[in-house]
Design a protein around this motif. Sequence first.
Motif, PDB file in Angstrom:
ATOM      1  N   ALA A 169      12.126 -70.557 -62.589  1.00  0.00           N
ATOM      2  CA  ALA A 169      11.019 -70.269 -63.519  1.00  0.00           C
ATOM      3  C   ALA A 169      11.278 -68.976 -64.298  1.00  0.00           C
ATOM      4  O   ALA A 169      10.999 -68.887 -65.499  1.00  0.00           O
ATOM      5  CB  ALA A 169       9.702 -70.173 -62.751  1.00  0.00           C
ATOM      6  N   LEU A 170      11.837 -67.982 -63.625  1.00  0.00           N
ATOM      7  CA  LEU A 170      12.163 -66.717 -64.293  1.00  0.00           C
ATOM      8  C   LEU A 170      13.238 -66.938 -65.358  1.00  0.00           C
ATOM      9  O   LEU A 170      13.164 -66.383 -66.460  1.00  0.00           O
ATOM     10  CB  LEU A 170      12.639 -65.692 -63.257  1.00  0.00           C
ATOM     11  N   ARG A 171      14.231 -67.780 -65.055  1.00  0.00           N
ATOM     12  CA  ARG A 171      15.312 -68.069 -66.012  1.00  0.00           C
ATOM     13  C   ARG A 171      14.781 -68.713 -67.286  1.00  0.00           C
ATOM     14  O   ARG A 171      15.335 -68.516 -68.368  1.00  0.00           O
ATOM     15  CB  ARG A 171      16.327 -69.029 -65.372  1.00  0.00           C
ATOM     16  N   ASP A 172      13.722 -69.501 -67.161  1.00  0.00           N
ATOM     17  CA  ASP A 172      13.131 -70.116 -68.361  1.00  0.00           C
ATOM     18  C   ASP A 172      12.622 -69.048 -69.329  1.00  0.00           C
ATOM     19  O   ASP A 172      12.658 -69.230 -70.543  1.00  0.00           O
ATOM     20  CB  ASP A 172      11.966 -71.042 -67.968  1.00  0.00           C
ATOM     21  N   MET A 173      12.126 -67.939 -68.781  1.00  0.00           N
ATOM     22  CA  MET A 173      11.580 -66.857 -69.601  1.00  0.00           C
ATOM     23  C   MET A 173      12.641 -65.822 -69.965  1.00  0.00           C
ATOM     24  O   MET A 173      12.670 -65.301 -71.067  1.00  0.00           O
ATOM     25  CB  MET A 173      10.446 -66.150 -68.847  1.00  0.00           C
ATOM     26  N   HIS A 174      13.510 -65.520 -68.997  1.00  0.00           N
ATOM     27  CA  HIS A 174      14.534 -64.477 -69.163  1.00  0.00           C
ATOM     28  C   HIS A 174      15.846 -65.039 -68.617  1.00  0.00           C
ATOM     29  O   HIS A 174      16.170 -64.828 -67.445  1.00  0.00           O
ATOM     30  CB  HIS A 174      14.129 -63.207 -68.408  1.00  0.00           C
ATOM     31  N   PRO A 175      16.602 -65.767 -69.447  1.00  0.00           N
ATOM     32  CA  PRO A 175      17.774 -66.507 -68.955  1.00  0.00           C
ATOM     33  C   PRO A 175      18.807 -65.659 -68.220  1.00  0.00           C
ATOM     34  O   PRO A 175      19.446 -66.132 -67.282  1.00  0.00           O
ATOM     35  CB  PRO A 175      18.368 -67.116 -70.237  1.00  0.00           C
ATOM     36  N   ASP A 176      18.971 -64.405 -68.630  1.00  0.00           N
ATOM     37  CA  ASP A 176      19.981 -63.582 -67.964  1.00  0.00           C
ATOM     38  C   ASP A 176      19.396 -62.738 -66.831  1.00  0.00           C
ATOM     39  O   ASP A 176      20.085 -61.893 -66.252  1.00  0.00           O
ATOM     40  CB  ASP A 176      20.701 -62.672 -68.971  1.00  0.00           C
ATOM     41  N   GLY A 177      18.113 -62.963 -66.499  1.00  0.00           N
ATOM     42  CA  GLY A 177      17.500 -62.242 -65.382  1.00  0.00           C
ATOM     43  C   GLY A 177      17.050 -60.836 -65.708  1.00  0.00           C
ATOM     44  O   GLY A 177      16.537 -60.130 -64.840  1.00  0.00           O
ATOM     45  N   ARG A 178      17.224 -60.414 -66.973  1.00  0.00           N
ATOM     46  CA  ARG A 178      16.781 -59.071 -67.359  1.00  0.00           C
ATOM     47  C   ARG A 178      15.351 -59.162 -67.901  1.00  0.00           C
ATOM     48  O   ARG A 178      15.091 -59.950 -68.806  1.00  0.00           O
ATOM     49  CB  ARG A 178      17.689 -58.489 -68.449  1.00  0.00           C
ATOM     50  N   ILE A 179      14.477 -58.321 -67.380  1.00  0.00           N
ATOM     51  CA  ILE A 179      13.083 -58.362 -67.800  1.00  0.00           C
ATOM     52  C   ILE A 179      12.812 -57.242 -68.815  1.00  0.00           C
ATOM     53  O   ILE A 179      13.705 -56.453 -69.124  1.00  0.00           O
ATOM     54  CB  ILE A 179      12.127 -58.299 -66.592  1.00  0.00           C
ATOM     55  N   ASN A 180      11.581 -57.183 -69.351  1.00  0.00           N
ATOM     56  CA  ASN A 180      11.246 -56.173 -70.349  1.00  0.00           C
ATOM     57  C   ASN A 180       9.962 -55.448 -69.935  1.00  0.00           C
ATOM     58  O   ASN A 180       9.378 -55.733 -68.884  1.00  0.00           O
ATOM     59  CB  ASN A 180      11.108 -56.815 -71.733  1.00  0.00           C
ATOM     60  N   GLU A 181       9.521 -54.537 -70.790  1.00  0.00           N
ATOM     61  CA  GLU A 181       8.348 -53.722 -70.441  1.00  0.00           C
ATOM     62  C   GLU A 181       7.094 -54.581 -70.315  1.00  0.00           C
ATOM     63  O   GLU A 181       6.234 -54.322 -69.452  1.00  0.00           O
ATOM     64  CB  GLU A 181       8.128 -52.619 -71.490  1.00  0.00           C
ATOM     65  N   ALA A 182       6.985 -55.622 -71.141  1.00  0.00           N
ATOM     66  CA  ALA A 182       5.810 -56.503 -71.050  1.00  0.00           C
ATOM     67  C   ALA A 182       5.745 -57.173 -69.675  1.00  0.00           C
ATOM     68  O   ALA A 182       4.668 -57.341 -69.090  1.00  0.00           O
ATOM     69  CB  ALA A 182       5.855 -57.559 -72.155  1.00  0.00           C
ATOM     70  N   PHE A 183       6.905 -57.534 -69.135  1.00  0.00           N
ATOM     71  CA  PHE A 183       6.960 -58.173 -67.816  1.00  0.00           C
ATOM     72  C   PHE A 183       6.536 -57.177 -66.732  1.00  0.00           C
ATOM     73  O   PHE A 183       5.782 -57.523 -65.820  1.00  0.00           O
ATOM     74  CB  PHE A 183       8.378 -58.687 -67.568  1.00  0.00           C
ATOM     75  N   VAL A 184       7.018 -55.933 -66.855  1.00  0.00           N
ATOM     76  CA  VAL A 184       6.608 -54.897 -65.897  1.00  0.00           C
ATOM     77  C   VAL A 184       5.096 -54.662 -65.978  1.00  0.00           C
ATOM     78  O   VAL A 184       4.404 -54.578 -64.962  1.00  0.00           O
ATOM     79  CB  VAL A 184       7.393 -53.588 -66.143  1.00  0.00           C
ATOM     80  N   LYS A 185       4.563 -54.590 -67.198  1.00  0.00           N
ATOM     81  CA  LYS A 185       3.120 -54.368 -67.360  1.00  0.00           C
ATOM     82  C   LYS A 185       2.315 -55.531 -66.768  1.00  0.00           C
ATOM     83  O   LYS A 185       1.247 -55.322 -66.177  1.00  0.00           O
ATOM     84  CB  LYS A 185       2.773 -54.186 -68.840  1.00  0.00           C
ATOM     85  N   ALA A 186       2.832 -56.749 -66.921  1.00  0.00           N
ATOM     86  CA  ALA A 186       2.131 -57.914 -66.359  1.00  0.00           C
ATOM     87  C   ALA A 186       2.025 -57.816 -64.838  1.00  0.00           C
ATOM     88  O   ALA A 186       1.093 -58.354 -64.237  1.00  0.00           O
ATOM     89  CB  ALA A 186       2.851 -59.196 -66.764  1.00  0.00           C
ATOM     90  N   ALA A 187       2.977 -57.099 -64.207  1.00  0.00           N
ATOM     91  CA  ALA A 187       2.984 -56.972 -62.749  1.00  0.00           C
ATOM     92  C   ALA A 187       1.906 -56.033 -62.232  1.00  0.00           C
ATOM     93  O   ALA A 187       1.738 -55.892 -61.019  1.00  0.00           O
ATOM     94  CB  ALA A 187       4.360 -56.499 -62.278  1.00  0.00           C
ATOM     95  N   THR A 188       1.146 -55.392 -63.154  1.00  0.00           N
ATOM     96  CA  THR A 188      -0.012 -54.595 -62.721  1.00  0.00           C
ATOM     97  C   THR A 188      -0.924 -55.458 -61.852  1.00  0.00           C
ATOM     98  O   THR A 188      -1.497 -54.992 -60.864  1.00  0.00           O
ATOM     99  CB  THR A 188      -0.790 -54.071 -63.945  1.00  0.00           C
ATOM    100  N   ASP A 189      -1.045 -56.741 -62.232  1.00  0.00           N
ATOM    101  CA  ASP A 189      -1.768 -57.720 -61.413  1.00  0.00           C
ATOM    102  C   ASP A 189      -0.756 -58.312 -60.440  1.00  0.00           C
ATOM    103  O   ASP A 189       0.104 -59.095 -60.820  1.00  0.00           O
ATOM    104  CB  ASP A 189      -2.366 -58.809 -62.305  1.00  0.00           C
ATOM    105  N   SER A 190      -0.846 -57.914 -59.175  1.00  0.00           N
ATOM    106  CA  SER A 190       0.169 -58.332 -58.192  1.00  0.00           C
ATOM    107  C   SER A 190       0.186 -59.842 -57.971  1.00  0.00           C
ATOM    108  O   SER A 190       1.177 -60.388 -57.484  1.00  0.00           O
ATOM    109  CB  SER A 190      -0.061 -57.615 -56.860  1.00  0.00           C
ATOM    110  N   SER A 191      -0.908 -60.538 -58.341  1.00  0.00           N
ATOM    111  CA  SER A 191      -0.940 -61.995 -58.152  1.00  0.00           C
ATOM    112  C   SER A 191      -0.353 -62.745 -59.355  1.00  0.00           C
ATOM    113  O   SER A 191      -0.215 -63.968 -59.323  1.00  0.00           O
ATOM    114  CB  SER A 191      -2.377 -62.472 -57.902  1.00  0.00           C
ATOM    115  N   SER A 192       0.000 -62.014 -60.431  1.00  0.00           N
ATOM    116  CA  SER A 192       0.601 -62.648 -61.605  1.00  0.00           C
ATOM    117  C   SER A 192       2.008 -63.125 -61.280  1.00  0.00           C
ATOM    118  O   SER A 192       2.598 -62.736 -60.261  1.00  0.00           O
ATOM    119  CB  SER A 192       0.666 -61.648 -62.762  1.00  0.00           C
ATOM    120  N   PHE A 193       2.589 -63.962 -62.155  1.00  0.00           N
ATOM    121  CA  PHE A 193       3.961 -64.418 -61.948  1.00  0.00           C
ATOM    122  C   PHE A 193       4.905 -63.219 -61.857  1.00  0.00           C
ATOM    123  O   PHE A 193       5.747 -63.141 -60.960  1.00  0.00           O
ATOM    124  CB  PHE A 193       4.395 -65.361 -63.077  1.00  0.00           C
ATOM    125  N   ALA A 194       4.758 -62.250 -62.768  1.00  0.00           N
ATOM    126  CA  ALA A 194       5.623 -61.061 -62.749  1.00  0.00           C
ATOM    127  C   ALA A 194       5.471 -60.304 -61.430  1.00  0.00           C
ATOM    128  O   ALA A 194       6.465 -59.902 -60.811  1.00  0.00           O
ATOM    129  CB  ALA A 194       5.293 -60.142 -63.922  1.00  0.00           C
TER     130      ALA A 194
END
Length: 324
Positions: A159-184
């Motif tokens: 599922a992560l590869r669908d969004m970030h094929p090379d496995g590298r995430i961005n700041e938006a992904f880190v910010k989404a992790a503020t909610d620990s139950s989110s996918f990020a």
Amino acid sequence: MSLDPARGYDLIGDVHGCAHTLERLLERLGYRKQGDVWRHPQRMALFLGDIVDRGPRIREALHLVHAMVEAGQALCIMGNHEYNALAWSTPAPPGSGRHFVREHTPRHTRLIKETLEQFEGHPADWRDFLGWFYELPLFLDGGRFRMVHACWDSAMIAALRDMHPDGRINEAFVKAATDSSSFAGRVFDRLLRGTDLPLPGGMTLTGSDGFTRSVFRTKFWAEDPQTYGDVVFQPDALPDQVASQPLSQAHKSRLLSYGPQEPMLFVGHYWRRGRPAPIRGNLACLDYSAVMYGKLVAYRLDQESRLDPDKFVWVEVERPEVPR
């Protein structure tokens, strides 16, 4: 991230600021320092993350690994401590009720304290490294072998590869992790911290690191476990009365499985002790508690498809962490 099949690989466990010990290990593996870069004529270093925090020479360790990566002599994946640094430094989204993705609690402050202290006089340097952490993928799939800091969850990685094929995430992904139950949030927790289960009966345990927890780390490869003791995977053992308890069905259903026929998998993270060895033919943990005066460990990977116990290489970490 491209891997050259003609090269051999040296996979290296959690460094945690032990820069001098890392130099001693690289020297033992046949790398030589040319200018600012440690190089090997035929081989490449692959770091399993957690270069930062806890140790005496965090800035030096980061510069060493970064210089190797920039020169094409190494690759490095993200550990939970690099993620923690990003989350500590990233403002939380408006309306989240937090100031930062990782709140500046006493517990979180204690974990990042040495890193912040060692960069205190080098703020531009620290900003550069925070930017570089975004270039560290959360996993590496080399086909016949794989790397992730703590846990390979095939469905989550797909599922992560669908969004970030090379496995590298961005700041938006880190910010989404503020909610620990989110996918990020779940991705960071699972891939970089591993799987855990609540201790039965609401009990808590204080570990050898001084932190009190209500959960314990579990194996993600156990086949048909029956008791809590069958799945524990952490430095601190469970009390006998807990270890012998039958696993509840609810907890059993939460466990992952990484089958024995899957490609070889290398992880760090778990603070192992003793003589480095495979966990089984396709699974090795290379974190042997270097920063606690254990061992800094590498595995020399060539063309094999199953782990060879004779290919673990390590150096003992001396007191204090000494120059080579």
